[in-house]
Design a protein around this motif. Structure first.
Motif, PDB file in Angstrom:
ATOM      1  N   ILE A 126       0.835  -1.208   0.000  1.00 50.08           N
ATOM      2  CA  ILE A 126       0.000   0.000   0.000  1.00 50.08           C
ATOM      3  C   ILE A 126       0.865   1.251   0.000  1.00 50.08           C
ATOM      4  N   VAL A 127       1.861   1.300   0.876  1.00 53.60           N
ATOM      5  CA  VAL A 127       2.697   2.499   1.009  1.00 53.60           C
ATOM      6  C   VAL A 127       3.556   2.713  -0.232  1.00 53.60           C
ATOM      7  N   LEU A 128       4.184   1.633  -0.721  1.00 55.26           N
ATOM      8  CA  LEU A 128       5.092   1.764  -1.860  1.00 55.26           C
ATOM      9  C   LEU A 128       4.387   1.708  -3.205  1.00 55.26           C
ATOM     10  N   LYS A 129       3.102   1.374  -3.179  1.00 51.28           N
ATOM     11  CA  LYS A 129       2.286   1.284  -4.395  1.00 51.28           C
ATOM     12  C   LYS A 129       2.919   0.341  -5.414  1.00 51.28           C
ATOM     13  N   VAL A 130       3.342  -0.814  -4.935  1.00 58.35           N
ATOM     14  CA  VAL A 130       3.922  -1.823  -5.818  1.00 58.35           C
ATOM     15  C   VAL A 130       2.935  -2.966  -5.988  1.00 58.35           C
ATOM     16  N   SER A 131       3.126  -3.696  -7.055  1.00 59.66           N
ATOM     17  CA  SER A 131       2.230  -4.796  -7.358  1.00 59.66           C
ATOM     18  C   SER A 131       3.025  -5.910  -8.032  1.00 59.66           C
ATOM     19  N   ASN A 132       2.543  -7.132  -7.901  1.00 64.76           N
ATOM     20  CA  ASN A 132       3.174  -8.227  -8.617  1.00 64.76           C
ATOM     21  C   ASN A 132       2.462  -8.460  -9.951  1.00 64.76           C
ATOM     22  N   GLY A 133       1.627  -7.534 -10.354  1.00 65.55           N
ATOM     23  CA  GLY A 133       0.902  -7.632 -11.618  1.00 65.55           C
ATOM     24  C   GLY A 133       1.792  -7.820 -12.837  1.00 65.55           C
ATOM     25  N   PRO A 134       2.862  -7.018 -12.983  1.00 66.77           N
ATOM     26  CA  PRO A 134       3.736  -7.219 -14.140  1.00 66.77           C
ATOM     27  C   PRO A 134       4.371  -8.611 -14.173  1.00 66.77           C
ATOM     28  N   ALA A 135       4.773  -9.113 -13.021  1.00 57.38           N
ATOM     29  CA  ALA A 135       5.366 -10.461 -12.970  1.00 57.38           C
ATOM     30  C   ALA A 135       4.330 -11.510 -13.332  1.00 57.38           C
ATOM     31  N   GLU A 136       3.116 -11.348 -12.843  1.00 59.01           N
ATOM     32  CA  GLU A 136       2.046 -12.293 -13.168  1.00 59.01           C
ATOM     33  C   GLU A 136       1.717 -12.247 -14.657  1.00 59.01           C
ATOM     34  N   GLY A 137       1.734 -11.045 -15.229  1.00 60.04           N
ATOM     35  CA  GLY A 137       1.477 -10.903 -16.663  1.00 60.04           C
ATOM     36  C   GLY A 137       2.536 -11.608 -17.499  1.00 60.04           C
ATOM     37  N   LEU A 138       3.803 -11.441 -17.099  1.00 60.57           N
ATOM     38  CA  LEU A 138       4.885 -12.115 -17.816  1.00 60.57           C
ATOM     39  C   LEU A 138       4.753 -13.629 -17.676  1.00 60.57           C
TER      40      LEU A 138
END
Length: 77
Positions: A25-37
């Protein structure tokens, strides 16, 4: 079985992963790009119906995801 058991399980899961949740939440990071790859790699593997060796799989990844412009000069997409 108690009605509170599912709630307790959720609370325990949140407690165990609290720092990861707060960091996301604080860093606004996601594993979305890794999941997409991963999804794209899996699709290459499925469409090919498997590879006999790792080198051919790596070549397929480079070919499909390498971003090369394979069109002849003067032809646009």
């Amino acid at each position: 079985r108690s009605r509170l058991e599912p709630i307790k399980k959720v609370a325990k899961t949140i407690k165990e992963h609290l720092w990861g949740i707060l960091n996301a939440i604080v860093l606004k990071v996601s594993n979305g790009p890794a999941e997409g790859l991963n999804s794209r790699l899996k699709m290459i593997k499925v469409r090919s119906r498997g590879f006999r060796n790792k080198e051919r799989f790596a070549n397929a990844i480079y070919f499909h995801l390498g971003g090369l412009d394979l069109y002849p000069d003067g032809i646009t997409r």
